[in-house]
Design an enzyme around this catalytic site. Structure first.
Site, PDB file in Angstrom:
ATOM      1  CG  HIS A  11      37.607  39.283  46.670  1.00 47.71           C
ATOM      2  ND1 HIS A  11      38.697  38.471  46.907  1.00 47.71           N
ATOM      3  CD2 HIS A  11      37.514  40.096  47.751  1.00 47.71           C
ATOM      4  CE1 HIS A  11      39.231  38.784  48.075  1.00 47.71           C
ATOM      5  NE2 HIS A  11      38.536  39.763  48.602  1.00 47.71           N
ATOM      6  CB  CYS A  44      37.543  38.319  55.440  1.00 47.14           C
ATOM      7  SG  CYS A  44      38.122  37.112  54.232  1.00 47.14           S
TER       8      CYS A  44
END
Length: 455
Positions: A11, A44
């Site tokens: 990320h 997630c």
């Protein structure tokens, strides 16, 4: 032109690379190394994948090697960095089995985090494993795409009927739901006496605990895991209070910053994360750190903190990118805004809980309110909302907020995040212009009513 080397391409690293190349074009040479075979996996979403709430893993990736190369980056995948010589500005990595040396003018460290391996009998990783594989079969760590993929493949085979999830934070709670949705018996274990205690106060976590129990998940809170036992594969989990016969154990006790490449030369936080300023600069010139391996400025505490969230990783990657390219930019700081949805029960929070606010030295108070989202004459899709606002009695400044409902109240927490960032007082919040329409809310809404009830 500068050569900027990025170590780690998930990320934070991906955000930094894309920002540098899209904003500054070919002004710099961008080289990146990653030990993984894929990038940008949205961890997630792994519970949604495991619990078959989405069709597959394809949508859990938002970038890849080919995209970054098309933008102009030199990308080395499956190429772990062996060491960094900060004095000579040299990165040494293993590329195609051979040592590769890359010089840099500026360095961005985006090495992320790694699962905590608790000191529990029977819990250990295979030697030199880069994918967090355990020595005991069906003892699983969950971090990478490969970890989730392995769990899913095992669940497709007969013999995995009862699963123990160790750790009742966000990931553990989400995985407990996912396994139950797959038709497995689930026991959720934690040494704490509640779930998600890092994000919510006890009255709110009790709502989630009841929600889990109502859906058949066995809660084993207040129990310390002592051993995972089995003859080559998982057969039972032993705590200080009980023994559970299980076929799989998921270790989800948390993550720690992956900062071994610092060589003791970069200043570290109390948990080992690299200390950075609001420009993401480390204690060494021309070296930046972003994402889970670094600290971040916490506006609710007015101090640096460690808050490992994908949203923070992306923002810090953007900030570091601009600074590394010569454009000065400071991050605005964060509040640790977060949320979770389990069996339709939605919980969101930002800033400090009452307990954490008091621990941080604030003269903290709470004000709360429960009400329907819409007027009582709205008979359908009208659920109760519980809200709790944490504020400092002396300065009156808002420190945190928690909300729970079967309504989607997630957008409301963004307002509280900004309120904490901008030091809004509880009195100013109580008079804020909140519109009213029966389709959406009440004229005396729960946010206003909670603020008005403050001491």
């Amino acid at each position: 032109m500068s050569k900027i080397v990025v170590v780690g391409t998930n990320h934070a690293g991906t955000a930094a690379i894309k920002t540098m190349l899209s904003q500054y074009g070919s002004e710099n040479e961008i080289v990146t190394f990653d030990q993984n075979s894929n990038i940008s996996f949205l961890g997630c979403g792994m519970a949604l994948w495991i619990g078959e709430q989405i069709d597959g893993a394809e949508g859990l990736f938002y970038s890849n090697k080919e995209e970054l190369e098309s933008m102009g980056a030199k990308v080395y995948m499956e190429s772990p960095v062996l060491n960094i010589d900060y004095d000579r500005k040299v990165v040494r990595a293993l590329v195609n089995g051979q040592e590769h040396v890359e010089s840099y003018d500026k360095l961005i460290l985006a090495t992320g985090s790694q699962p905590i391996i608790p000191p529990i009998k029977g819990v250990e990783l295979q030697k030199d494993s880069l994918e967090f594989k355990a020595t005991l079969e069906n003892l699983q760590f969950v971090k990478l795409f490969q970890n989730s993929e392995e769990v899913i493949k095992k669940l497709e085979k007969p013999g995995i009927n009862r699963v123990a999830v160790v750790g009742a934070g966000y990931i553990g709670v989400e995985l407990a739901e996912a396994f139950q949705r797959k038709g497995k018996e689930v026991v959720l274990v934690d040494i704490a006496d509640t779930c998600m205690g890092g994000y919510y106060d006890r009255d709110f976590t009790d709502m989630m605990s009841k929600n889990l129990e109502d859906h058949g998940i066995e809660l084993a809170f207040g129990q310390a895991v002592q051993a995972v036992e089995g003859d080559g594969k998982v057969e039972r989990l032993v705590t200080d209070k009980a023994s559970y016969d299980v076929d799989m154990v998921i270790m989800a006790v948390g993550f720690k910053p992956n900062t071994g490449l610092g060589n003791g030369q970069l200043e570290t936080f109390k948990n080992g994360a690299w200390v950075v300023n609001k420009k993401q600069e480390t204690s060494m010139k021309d070296v930046y750190a972003i994402g889970d391996c670094a600290t971040i400025y916490d506006n609710s505490r007015d101090d640096i903190n460690y808050i490992a969230l994908a949203s923070n990783a992306v923002r810090t990657g953007i900030v570091a990118a601009h600074n590394a390219c010569g454009y000065e930019l400071e991050g605005a700081g964060v509040q640790g805004s977060n949320g979770i949805s389990i069996y339709g029960l939605n919980m969101v929070s930002t800033g400090l809980t009452l307990e954490k606010a008091k621990e941080a030295g604030f003269n903290a108070l709470e004000t709360s309110f429960n009400d329907l989202q819409k007027p009582e004459f709205i008979k359908h899709d009208n659920h109760e909302v519980a809200i709790k606002i944490i504020y400092d009695k002396d300065s009156r400044v808002i420190l945190g907020c928690q909300m729970v409902s079967r309504e989607d109240v997630s957008m409301g927490i963004h307002m509280f995040s900004l309120a904490i960032q901008e030091k809004v007082t509880i009195e100013k919040l109580s008079l804020m212009d909140i519109f009213f329409l029966p389709h959406f809310n009440k004229p005396y809404n729960y946010i206003t009513m909670a603020a008005l009830a403050a001491e």
